[in-house]
Design a protein around this motif. Sequence first.
Motif, PDB file in Angstrom:
ATOM      1  N   ALA A   1       0.823  -1.211   0.000  1.00 45.46           N
ATOM      2  CA  ALA A   1       0.000   0.000   0.000  1.00 45.46           C
ATOM      3  C   ALA A   1       0.854   1.256   0.000  1.00 45.46           C
ATOM      4  O   ALA A   1       0.593   2.213  -0.751  1.00 45.46           O
ATOM      5  CB  ALA A   1      -0.935  -0.005   1.206  1.00 45.46           C
ATOM      6  N   VAL A   2       1.898   1.265   0.820  1.00 41.22           N
ATOM      7  CA  VAL A   2       2.732   2.461   0.943  1.00 41.22           C
ATOM      8  C   VAL A   2       3.517   2.708  -0.349  1.00 41.22           C
ATOM      9  O   VAL A   2       3.601   3.853  -0.832  1.00 41.22           O
ATOM     10  CB  VAL A   2       3.687   2.321   2.144  1.00 41.22           C
ATOM     11  N   ILE A   3       4.074   1.651  -0.917  1.00 39.39           N
ATOM     12  CA  ILE A   3       4.863   1.817  -2.141  1.00 39.39           C
ATOM     13  C   ILE A   3       3.981   2.251  -3.298  1.00 39.39           C
ATOM     14  O   ILE A   3       4.354   3.135  -4.089  1.00 39.39           O
ATOM     15  CB  ILE A   3       5.614   0.520  -2.476  1.00 39.39           C
ATOM     16  N   SER A   4       2.806   1.636  -3.445  1.00 37.32           N
ATOM     17  CA  SER A   4       1.941   1.997  -4.572  1.00 37.32           C
ATOM     18  C   SER A   4       1.546   3.463  -4.517  1.00 37.32           C
ATOM     19  O   SER A   4       1.496   4.144  -5.549  1.00 37.32           O
ATOM     20  CB  SER A   4       0.707   1.104  -4.607  1.00 37.32           C
ATOM     21  N   ALA A   5       1.286   3.986  -3.300  1.00 43.14           N
ATOM     22  CA  ALA A   5       0.930   5.402  -3.172  1.00 43.14           C
ATOM     23  C   ALA A   5       2.108   6.303  -3.525  1.00 43.14           C
ATOM     24  O   ALA A   5       1.964   7.303  -4.238  1.00 43.14           O
ATOM     25  CB  ALA A   5       0.449   5.686  -1.753  1.00 43.14           C
ATOM     26  N   ALA A   6       3.306   5.940  -3.054  1.00 42.47           N
ATOM     27  CA  ALA A   6       4.484   6.765  -3.323  1.00 42.47           C
ATOM     28  C   ALA A   6       4.940   6.655  -4.781  1.00 42.47           C
ATOM     29  O   ALA A   6       5.551   7.590  -5.315  1.00 42.47           O
ATOM     30  CB  ALA A   6       5.617   6.359  -2.387  1.00 42.47           C
ATOM     31  N   ALA A   7       4.650   5.517  -5.413  1.00 39.13           N
ATOM     32  CA  ALA A   7       5.075   5.313  -6.801  1.00 39.13           C
ATOM     33  C   ALA A   7       4.164   6.016  -7.802  1.00 39.13           C
ATOM     34  O   ALA A   7       4.590   6.308  -8.926  1.00 39.13           O
ATOM     35  CB  ALA A   7       5.115   3.823  -7.127  1.00 39.13           C
ATOM     36  N   ALA A   8       2.930   6.300  -7.419  1.00 39.76           N
ATOM     37  CA  ALA A   8       1.955   6.862  -8.357  1.00 39.76           C
ATOM     38  C   ALA A   8       2.459   8.122  -9.073  1.00 39.76           C
ATOM     39  O   ALA A   8       2.273   8.249 -10.291  1.00 39.76           O
ATOM     40  CB  ALA A   8       0.631   7.130  -7.643  1.00 39.76           C
TER      41      ALA A   8
ATOM     42  N   GLU B   1      -2.444  -0.532 -14.194  1.00 39.34           N
ATOM     43  CA  GLU B   1      -1.932  -1.861 -14.515  1.00 39.34           C
ATOM     44  C   GLU B   1      -0.609  -2.157 -13.819  1.00 39.34           C
ATOM     45  O   GLU B   1      -0.252  -3.319 -13.628  1.00 39.34           O
ATOM     46  CB  GLU B   1      -1.752  -2.011 -16.035  1.00 39.34           C
ATOM     47  N   PHE B   2       0.142  -1.125 -13.453  1.00 34.64           N
ATOM     48  CA  PHE B   2       1.437  -1.319 -12.823  1.00 34.64           C
ATOM     49  C   PHE B   2       1.408  -1.019 -11.331  1.00 34.64           C
ATOM     50  O   PHE B   2       2.417  -0.640 -10.743  1.00 34.64           O
ATOM     51  CB  PHE B   2       2.495  -0.474 -13.539  1.00 34.64           C
ATOM     52  N   GLN B   3       0.243  -1.210 -10.730  1.00 36.34           N
ATOM     53  CA  GLN B   3       0.114  -1.157  -9.280  1.00 36.34           C
ATOM     54  C   GLN B   3      -0.722  -2.331  -8.820  1.00 36.34           C
ATOM     55  O   GLN B   3      -1.620  -2.793  -9.538  1.00 36.34           O
ATOM     56  CB  GLN B   3      -0.522   0.156  -8.832  1.00 36.34           C
ATOM     57  N   PRO B   4      -0.429  -2.851  -7.631  1.00 34.19           N
ATOM     58  CA  PRO B   4      -1.251  -3.950  -7.123  1.00 34.19           C
ATOM     59  C   PRO B   4      -2.644  -3.450  -6.786  1.00 34.19           C
ATOM     60  O   PRO B   4      -2.821  -2.337  -6.292  1.00 34.19           O
ATOM     61  CB  PRO B   4      -0.499  -4.404  -5.871  1.00 34.19           C
ATOM     62  N   GLY B   5      -3.645  -4.277  -7.090  1.00 37.16           N
ATOM     63  CA  GLY B   5      -5.025  -3.927  -6.763  1.00 37.16           C
ATOM     64  C   GLY B   5      -5.687  -5.077  -6.035  1.00 37.16           C
ATOM     65  O   GLY B   5      -5.042  -6.097  -5.748  1.00 37.16           O
ATOM     66  N   PRO B   6      -6.949  -4.951  -5.721  1.00 32.52           N
ATOM     67  CA  PRO B   6      -7.648  -6.018  -5.001  1.00 32.52           C
ATOM     68  C   PRO B   6      -7.581  -7.352  -5.751  1.00 32.52           C
ATOM     69  O   PRO B   6      -8.074  -7.477  -6.864  1.00 32.52           O
ATOM     70  CB  PRO B   6      -9.094  -5.502  -4.927  1.00 32.52           C
TER      71      PRO B   6
ATOM     72  N   ASN C   1       4.465  -8.116  -7.745  1.00 27.88           N
ATOM     73  CA  ASN C   1       4.428  -7.946  -6.283  1.00 27.88           C
ATOM     74  C   ASN C   1       5.699  -7.292  -5.753  1.00 27.88           C
ATOM     75  O   ASN C   1       6.113  -7.552  -4.625  1.00 27.88           O
ATOM     76  CB  ASN C   1       4.176  -9.284  -5.577  1.00 27.88           C
ATOM     77  N   TYR C   2       6.327  -6.451  -6.573  1.00 23.54           N
ATOM     78  CA  TYR C   2       7.524  -5.702  -6.173  1.00 23.54           C
ATOM     79  C   TYR C   2       8.659  -6.631  -5.716  1.00 23.54           C
ATOM     80  O   TYR C   2       9.463  -6.276  -4.859  1.00 23.54           O
ATOM     81  CB  TYR C   2       7.208  -4.703  -5.064  1.00 23.54           C
ATOM     82  N   ARG C   3       8.714  -7.819  -6.318  1.00 25.80           N
ATOM     83  CA  ARG C   3       9.773  -8.760  -5.912  1.00 25.80           C
ATOM     84  C   ARG C   3      11.157  -8.241  -6.276  1.00 25.80           C
ATOM     85  O   ARG C   3      12.128  -8.511  -5.571  1.00 25.80           O
ATOM     86  CB  ARG C   3       9.543 -10.131  -6.552  1.00 25.80           C
ATOM     87  N   ALA C   4      11.272  -7.557  -7.418  1.00 34.20           N
ATOM     88  CA  ALA C   4      12.576  -7.066  -7.860  1.00 34.20           C
ATOM     89  C   ALA C   4      12.736  -5.615  -7.426  1.00 34.20           C
ATOM     90  O   ALA C   4      12.153  -4.713  -8.015  1.00 34.20           O
ATOM     91  CB  ALA C   4      12.712  -7.196  -9.371  1.00 34.20           C
ATOM     92  N   PHE C   5      13.523  -5.407  -6.383  1.00 36.88           N
ATOM     93  CA  PHE C   5      13.730  -4.055  -5.859  1.00 36.88           C
ATOM     94  C   PHE C   5      15.184  -3.890  -5.444  1.00 36.88           C
ATOM     95  O   PHE C   5      15.886  -4.853  -5.126  1.00 36.88           O
ATOM     96  CB  PHE C   5      12.813  -3.778  -4.659  1.00 36.88           C
ATOM     97  N   ALA C   6      15.631  -2.647  -5.461  1.00 33.40           N
ATOM     98  CA  ALA C   6      16.966  -2.302  -4.982  1.00 33.40           C
ATOM     99  C   ALA C   6      16.888  -0.933  -4.326  1.00 33.40           C
ATOM    100  O   ALA C   6      15.927  -0.180  -4.533  1.00 33.40           O
ATOM    101  CB  ALA C   6      17.965  -2.289  -6.131  1.00 33.40           C
TER     102      ALA C   6
ATOM    103  N   ASP D   1      16.757   6.460  -3.730  1.00 32.34           N
ATOM    104  CA  ASP D   1      15.540   5.861  -4.286  1.00 32.34           C
ATOM    105  C   ASP D   1      15.344   4.404  -3.892  1.00 32.34           C
ATOM    106  O   ASP D   1      16.313   3.678  -3.632  1.00 32.34           O
ATOM    107  CB  ASP D   1      15.581   5.915  -5.826  1.00 32.34           C
ATOM    108  N   LEU D   2      14.088   3.992  -3.914  1.00 34.74           N
ATOM    109  CA  LEU D   2      13.707   2.586  -3.982  1.00 34.74           C
ATOM    110  C   LEU D   2      13.481   2.307  -5.465  1.00 34.74           C
ATOM    111  O   LEU D   2      12.606   2.917  -6.094  1.00 34.74           O
ATOM    112  CB  LEU D   2      12.431   2.325  -3.191  1.00 34.74           C
ATOM    113  N   ILE D   3      14.277   1.416  -6.044  1.00 33.52           N
ATOM    114  CA  ILE D   3      14.221   1.152  -7.477  1.00 33.52           C
ATOM    115  C   ILE D   3      13.418  -0.131  -7.700  1.00 33.52           C
ATOM    116  O   ILE D   3      13.731  -1.180  -7.126  1.00 33.52           O
ATOM    117  CB  ILE D   3      15.629   0.996  -8.063  1.00 33.52           C
ATOM    118  N   LEU D   4      12.384  -0.043  -8.533  1.00 29.68           N
ATOM    119  CA  LEU D   4      11.486  -1.167  -8.796  1.00 29.68           C
ATOM    120  C   LEU D   4      11.610  -1.599 -10.250  1.00 29.68           C
ATOM    121  O   LEU D   4      11.543  -0.761 -11.162  1.00 29.68           O
ATOM    122  CB  LEU D   4      10.037  -0.769  -8.510  1.00 29.68           C
ATOM    123  N   TYR D   5      11.769  -2.901 -10.470  1.00 32.51           N
ATOM    124  CA  TYR D   5      11.829  -3.480 -11.808  1.00 32.51           C
ATOM    125  C   TYR D   5      10.517  -4.225 -12.021  1.00 32.51           C
ATOM    126  O   TYR D   5      10.242  -5.236 -11.362  1.00 32.51           O
ATOM    127  CB  TYR D   5      13.033  -4.413 -11.931  1.00 32.51           C
ATOM    128  N   LEU D   6       9.689  -3.712 -12.938  1.00 27.11           N
ATOM    129  CA  LEU D   6       8.306  -4.157 -13.063  1.00 27.11           C
ATOM    130  C   LEU D   6       8.035  -4.750 -14.443  1.00 27.11           C
ATOM    131  O   LEU D   6       8.232  -4.063 -15.448  1.00 27.11           O
ATOM    132  CB  LEU D   6       7.362  -2.966 -12.834  1.00 27.11           C
TER     133      LEU D   6
END
Length: 268
Positions: free
Chosen positions: A163-170, A195-200, A208-213, A218-223
């Motif tokens: 929830a926190v990452i999806s809000a900050a990534a928007a 499409e690039f955020q988790p939803g219900p 599911n943000y498995r690939a992160f650094a 920054d928090l770097i996300l590979y999606l």
Amino acid sequence: MTTASRATTVAIAAGAVAAVVGSAPVAAGSAASFCDELQATWDGQRCTTMVVSARKAERYIAFDLPEPQLNASVTGPVLREFYHRLMAGWRDSGAQAARDSSAIAYFDSFSGPGAVQSLVVHECLEPFGMQANNAYRTFVFDMDKGHRLSLADLFKPGIDPMAVISAAAAPVLPAALDAAAPPHAPNTYPFTVEEFQPGPGRPGYTGNYRAFALSPEDLILYLPDAPMLRENPRPADRLVWSMDGGAVVARVPLAALSASLRPEYGGS
């Protein structure tokens, strides 16, 4: 195509991709020794081998190796096990391949915040004449605490990372989506924030943000982290897209997450 010309073609392609995907230079020494463990050949820059299938298809396998991380007591055991598994998997699938291919692993690394060390391994498997498949495997370590970090480890107790990452990534996703291949009109399906955020009940194309650094900023996300054949669940009202691993790379400022992060990982 002869064996020599195939090898030349692969080497040229490998060099072109290496120019795009950064990796730290690796000196001979323990990298060469580890390459021996992998039953491959150290050519001074890369660990390489060739696999020939029963159908006479050749697979060129090459690893860039992060020598400092391979040698460190905290990171070494995890990374060495990973590279052993990757080599075994690519050898096995190459032994059954019907066409020539290349399988190349690059890496990038980041230091910070604090004692955090991140390694990003970019896997590129390309059957010749077909589209390459990319995947991103990430390893984030707290060098002071001496262990690998999960995404949840970065956040304070009681925080829902999704929830926190999806809000900050928007706010940063639109620019990253517009820059993604193939070229497309901005904010058109499937390159939309939704499409690039988790939803219900659905991860979308986030993996599911498995690939992160982590970098110092920054928090770097590979999606997503690896190729997806289709969305899950499958949409009933539109075309179904496959999505390559790392199709979108989003950099979420740690400042936007600071209230939720642990202090040692950029939190306030």
